[in-house]
Motif scaffolding. Structure first.
Motif, mmCIF file in Angstrom:
data_model
loop_
_atom_site.group_PDB
_atom_site.id
_atom_site.type_symbol
_atom_site.label_atom_id
_atom_site.label_comp_id
_atom_site.label_asym_id
_atom_site.label_seq_id
_atom_site.Cartn_x
_atom_site.Cartn_y
_atom_site.Cartn_z
ATOM 1 N N GLU A 128 0.894 -1.366 0.037
ATOM 2 C CA GLU A 128 -0.115 -0.165 -0.041
ATOM 3 C C GLU A 128 0.770 1.428 0.083
ATOM 4 N N HIS A 129 2.184 1.210 -0.055
ATOM 5 C CA HIS A 129 2.949 2.449 -0.393
ATOM 6 C C HIS A 129 3.926 2.291 -1.701
ATOM 7 N N PRO A 130 3.230 2.613 -2.719
ATOM 8 C CA PRO A 130 3.827 2.283 -4.088
ATOM 9 C C PRO A 130 4.989 3.457 -4.099
ATOM 10 N N LYS A 131 4.981 4.494 -3.650
ATOM 11 C CA LYS A 131 5.798 5.708 -3.944
ATOM 12 C C LYS A 131 7.128 5.330 -3.107
ATOM 13 N N GLN A 132 7.088 4.238 -2.395
ATOM 14 C CA GLN A 132 8.411 3.943 -1.604
ATOM 15 C C GLN A 132 9.169 2.814 -2.060
ATOM 16 N N TRP A 133 9.016 2.417 -3.541
ATOM 17 C CA TRP A 133 9.745 1.515 -4.174
ATOM 18 C C TRP A 133 11.076 1.712 -4.244
ATOM 19 N N GLU A 134 11.825 2.681 -4.057
ATOM 20 C CA GLU A 134 13.131 2.808 -4.096
ATOM 21 C C GLU A 134 13.576 2.331 -2.770
ATOM 22 N N ASP A 135 12.806 2.314 -1.479
ATOM 23 C CA ASP A 135 13.402 1.756 -0.548
ATOM 24 C C ASP A 135 13.598 0.336 -0.471
ATOM 25 N N VAL A 136 12.665 -0.240 -1.372
ATOM 26 C CA VAL A 136 12.735 -1.975 -1.247
ATOM 27 C C VAL A 136 13.473 -2.382 -2.592
ATOM 28 N N LEU A 137 13.979 -1.702 -3.256
ATOM 29 C CA LEU A 137 14.580 -2.176 -4.261
ATOM 30 C C LEU A 137 15.598 -3.102 -4.118
ATOM 31 N N GLY A 138 16.596 -2.635 -3.184
ATOM 32 C CA GLY A 138 17.750 -3.482 -2.908
ATOM 33 C C GLY A 138 17.280 -4.801 -2.482
ATOM 34 N N LYS A 139 16.414 -4.957 -1.609
ATOM 35 C CA LYS A 139 15.850 -6.286 -1.236
ATOM 36 C C LYS A 139 15.027 -6.969 -2.307
ATOM 37 N N ALA A 140 14.467 -6.301 -3.420
ATOM 38 C CA ALA A 140 14.166 -7.054 -4.397
ATOM 39 C C ALA A 140 14.985 -7.692 -5.145
ATOM 40 N N GLU A 141 16.136 -6.817 -5.499
ATOM 41 C CA GLU A 141 17.302 -7.127 -6.187
ATOM 42 C C GLU A 141 17.831 -8.485 -5.642
ATOM 43 N N PHE A 142 18.263 -8.394 -4.549
ATOM 44 C CA PHE A 142 18.659 -9.435 -3.501
ATOM 45 C C PHE A 142 17.754 -10.715 -3.798
ATOM 46 N N ALA A 143 16.751 -10.422 -3.456
ATOM 47 C CA ALA A 143 15.689 -11.743 -3.515
ATOM 48 C C ALA A 143 15.806 -12.427 -4.932
#
Length: 187
Positions: free
Chosen positions: A8-23
């Motif tokens: 529910e926080h689509p504008k905070q995608w930059e904060d989770v980009l590193g986690k997504a890349e690692f996953a």
């Protein structure tokens, strides 16, 4: 993947980009069977749950934590195995054995997905047949001889095939349309 992580926080995608890349880089690829991280660095990345890579330390609290966490992971693995066995038992109870031979007469179900857009009718027959099995591809798929008007693939999954049971006691023989029309003309 980002949509699942940001929720529910689509504008905070930059904060989770590193986690997504690692996953993404830590998960095995379907084609290679190996994670991209493993391919590049020749070893799997160290994760938080990898307590095996922790060196033996002299701290009793760290040792207790490691043992407790290892036990928790083993319990979770065993629970997943038991859960999968229960799921399999439930599915197997509803599974019907389907072994057909080449030449057997069967009824086949035509699903909506088999028709081009606009060609499917809700009121059309759901099953067609009897049609003979022409080839066995594997235990899960068979090729049948469809009537000439069917513009769809002749390969069917066993979930869409039923054995044909005649209501008459006389044996049923299939003949080509040419021999049927010539026999009708001779009478």
């Amino acid at each position: 993947m980002l949509r699942c992580l940001v929720q529910e926080h689509p504008k905070q995608w930059e904060d989770v980009l590193g986690k997504a890349e690692f996953a993404f880089n830590a998960m095995p690829n379907r084609s290679t069977g190996k994670a991209p991280f493993t391919v590049v660095y020749t070893k799997a990345p160290n994760l938080v749950v990898d307590v095996i890579v922790l060196p033996k330390c002299k701290s009793s609290s760290a040792t207790n934590f490691t043992e407790d966490y290892s036990k928790l992971l083993d319990d979770v693995r065993q629970q997943i195995i038991r859960s999968n066995q229960r799921y399999k038992a439930v599915v197997d109870a509803h599974r019907r054995p389907c072994n057909f031979q080449v030449g057997d007469l069967v009824m086949v179900r035509l699903r909506r997905e088999r028709f081009p857009p606009g060609a499917y009718s809700k009121l059309a027959k759901r099953k067609i047949g009897p049609v003979p099995i022409v080839a066995k591809i594997n235990d899960n798929a068979y090729r049948v001889e469809l009537p000439s008007g069917c513009n769809t693939s002749s390969t069917f999954n066993v979930t869409d095939i039923w054995p044909y049971h005649s209501t008459y006691e006389a044996p049923i023989t299939l003949s080509s349309s040419e021999s049927s029309s010539s026999e009708a003309g001779e009478d």
